[in-house]
Design a protein around this motif. Structure first.
Motif, PDB file in Angstrom:
ATOM      1  N   ASN A 118       0.864  -1.182   0.000  1.00  0.00           N
ATOM      2  CA  ASN A 118       0.000   0.000   0.000  1.00  0.00           C
ATOM      3  C   ASN A 118       0.905   1.239   0.000  1.00  0.00           C
ATOM      4  O   ASN A 118       1.134   1.874   1.024  1.00  0.00           O
ATOM      5  N   THR A 119       1.448   1.547  -1.192  1.00  0.00           N
ATOM      6  CA  THR A 119       2.465   2.597  -1.298  1.00  0.00           C
ATOM      7  C   THR A 119       1.945   3.971  -0.881  1.00  0.00           C
ATOM      8  O   THR A 119       2.714   4.813  -0.443  1.00  0.00           O
ATOM      9  N   GLY A 120       0.639   4.184  -1.043  1.00  0.00           N
ATOM     10  CA  GLY A 120       0.058   5.468  -0.653  1.00  0.00           C
ATOM     11  C   GLY A 120      -0.405   5.503   0.789  1.00  0.00           C
ATOM     12  O   GLY A 120      -0.915   6.528   1.255  1.00  0.00           O
ATOM     13  N   GLU A 121      -0.223   4.382   1.499  1.00  0.00           N
ATOM     14  CA  GLU A 121      -0.658   4.263   2.903  1.00  0.00           C
ATOM     15  C   GLU A 121      -2.105   4.725   3.078  1.00  0.00           C
ATOM     16  O   GLU A 121      -2.456   5.442   4.016  1.00  0.00           O
ATOM     17  N   GLU A 122      -2.953   4.281   2.151  1.00  0.00           N
ATOM     18  CA  GLU A 122      -4.369   4.657   2.178  1.00  0.00           C
ATOM     19  C   GLU A 122      -5.127   3.709   3.113  1.00  0.00           C
ATOM     20  O   GLU A 122      -5.065   2.485   2.943  1.00  0.00           O
ATOM     21  N   LYS A 160      -7.398   0.962   1.603  1.00  0.00           N
ATOM     22  CA  LYS A 160      -6.825   0.064   0.595  1.00  0.00           C
ATOM     23  C   LYS A 160      -6.027  -1.062   1.248  1.00  0.00           C
ATOM     24  O   LYS A 160      -5.358  -0.854   2.254  1.00  0.00           O
ATOM     25  N   CYS A 203       1.518  -2.964  -6.612  1.00  0.00           N
ATOM     26  CA  CYS A 203       0.893  -1.782  -5.995  1.00  0.00           C
ATOM     27  C   CYS A 203      -0.184  -1.215  -6.906  1.00  0.00           C
ATOM     28  O   CYS A 203      -0.200  -1.457  -8.118  1.00  0.00           O
ATOM     29  N   PRO A 231      -1.391   2.636  -7.190  1.00  0.00           N
ATOM     30  CA  PRO A 231      -1.186   3.999  -6.674  1.00  0.00           C
ATOM     31  C   PRO A 231      -2.504   4.717  -6.402  1.00  0.00           C
ATOM     32  O   PRO A 231      -3.533   4.409  -7.022  1.00  0.00           O
ATOM     33  N   PRO A 232      -2.492   5.678  -5.472  1.00  0.00           N
ATOM     34  CA  PRO A 232      -3.689   6.497  -5.238  1.00  0.00           C
ATOM     35  C   PRO A 232      -4.094   7.217  -6.526  1.00  0.00           C
ATOM     36  O   PRO A 232      -3.228   7.632  -7.311  1.00  0.00           O
ATOM     37  N   GLU A 249      -2.644  10.895  -7.133  1.00  0.00           N
ATOM     38  CA  GLU A 249      -1.215  11.167  -7.009  1.00  0.00           C
ATOM     39  C   GLU A 249      -0.472  10.682  -8.244  1.00  0.00           C
ATOM     40  O   GLU A 249      -0.967   9.835  -8.992  1.00  0.00           O
ATOM     41  N   HIS A 301       5.020   6.228  -6.931  1.00  0.00           N
ATOM     42  CA  HIS A 301       4.679   4.954  -6.280  1.00  0.00           C
ATOM     43  C   HIS A 301       5.382   3.786  -6.968  1.00  0.00           C
ATOM     44  O   HIS A 301       5.830   2.850  -6.302  1.00  0.00           O
TER      45      HIS A 301
END
Length: 217
Positions: A124-128, A131, A158, A160-161, A164, A169
Motif C-alpha cells: 500500500n504505497t500510498g498508505e491509504e 486500501k 501496488c 497507486p492512489p 497522485e 509509487h
C-alpha cells in the motif's frame, strides 16, 4: 483501443526504457467483461488474463481453459482467507498477498498440493486506510516472513492512489523490491502502464484499454 495496439505500446515502452523485447508480461484484466469480449481476445492469441474475484473466475475459466490451451490466470484482486484453496487450485499467480494470516493459509494449501502459484506481495504505497496492502515500512519484514514459510514470492504489486503521480509509487515499489532481491514488479494499468514499464514493471495489468469499458449493470 485494441489488443494489438496495447501490445505495440508495451513493445515501444520496453524499447524506450532499454528493456529486452518481451520482458514485460501483459495481463489482460477480464473481470466483469462479457464472455464474447474475453473469447475475442483469446481468439486473437492472448493467453494471460487477470481476475479480481475467485468466484467469478471459477464460473468463467475452467470451461474456457478446456477450449483454449495454454491460458495463464492471475488473481489481481483481494483474496479472502476462506477462498485460498480454490485460488491455489485455479490461479497461476496471486498478486494480492497482503497479510500473515493469508500467507499461512497459502503455505498450508501449497504444502498439501505440492505446488503454489507465484506470489506478489501487495504494498500500500500510498498508505491509504481504505486500501489493502502491506505498509512500505513493514514490507521488508513481511517478505522475510513469507520466505520463511517457503512461499514462492516472485515480487511486489501496488495500486497507486488515484489523485497522485503514479511514477512516485512505481519508483518506491521498485526500490523495496530491489533491496529484497525481488525481480517481479506488478504495476501499471490502462492509464499509466508506460510509466510503469519505464520504472521497471515486469507485469502490467490492462483491462478497459483492451476490452472496452466495463459494464457493472
Amino acid at each position: 483501443m485494441s489488443l494489438e495496439e496495447i501490445r505495440d505500446r508495451v513493445a515501444k515502452a520496453e524499447a524506450e526504457a532499454g528493456r529486452a523485447p518481451g520482458s514485460v508480461t501483459l495481463i489482460a484484466i477480464s473481470k466483469v467483461q462479457p464472455l464474447e469480449r474475453v473469447e475475442a481476445v483469446l481468439q486473437a492469441g492472448h493467453r494471460i488474463f487477470g481476475e479480481n474475484k475467485v468466484q467469478e473466475a471459477q464460473g468463467k475459466w475452467p470451461e474456457l481453459m478446456e477450449r483454449f490451451a495454454g491460458v495463464e490466470l492471475h488473481l489481481v484482486g483481494p483474496l479472502q482467507s476462506n477462498k485460498t484453496r480454490p485460488a491455489v487450485e485455479l490461479f497461476d499467480a496471486i498478486h494480492s498477498l497482503d497479510r500473515i494470516k493469508l500467507a499461512r493459509r497459502l503455505a498450508d494449501h501449497a504444502q498439501e498440493r505440492g505446488a503454489c502459484p507465484e506470489l506478489f506481495i501487495q504494498v500500500n504505497t500510498g498508505e491509504e486506510p481504505q486500501k489493502a496492502g502491506v505498509l512500505p515500512g513493514e514490507a521488508d519484514d513481511f517478505v522475510a516472513e513469507c520466505r520463511a514459510m517457503d512461499l514462492p514470492v516472485r515480487g511486489l504489486m501496488c495500486i497507486p492512489p488515484v489523485d497522485e503521480t503514479p511514477s512516485l509509487h512505481f519508483a518506491l515499489l521498485a526500490k523495496i523490491a530491489e533491496r529484497n532481491g525481488l525481480s517481479g514488479l506488478s504495476m501499471g494499468m490502462s492509464g499509466d502502464f508506460e510509466q510503469a514499464i519505464a520504472l521497471g514493471a515486469t507485469h502490467v495489468r490492462v483491462g478497459s484499454a483492451i476490452f472496452g469499458e466495463r459494464s457493472y449493470g
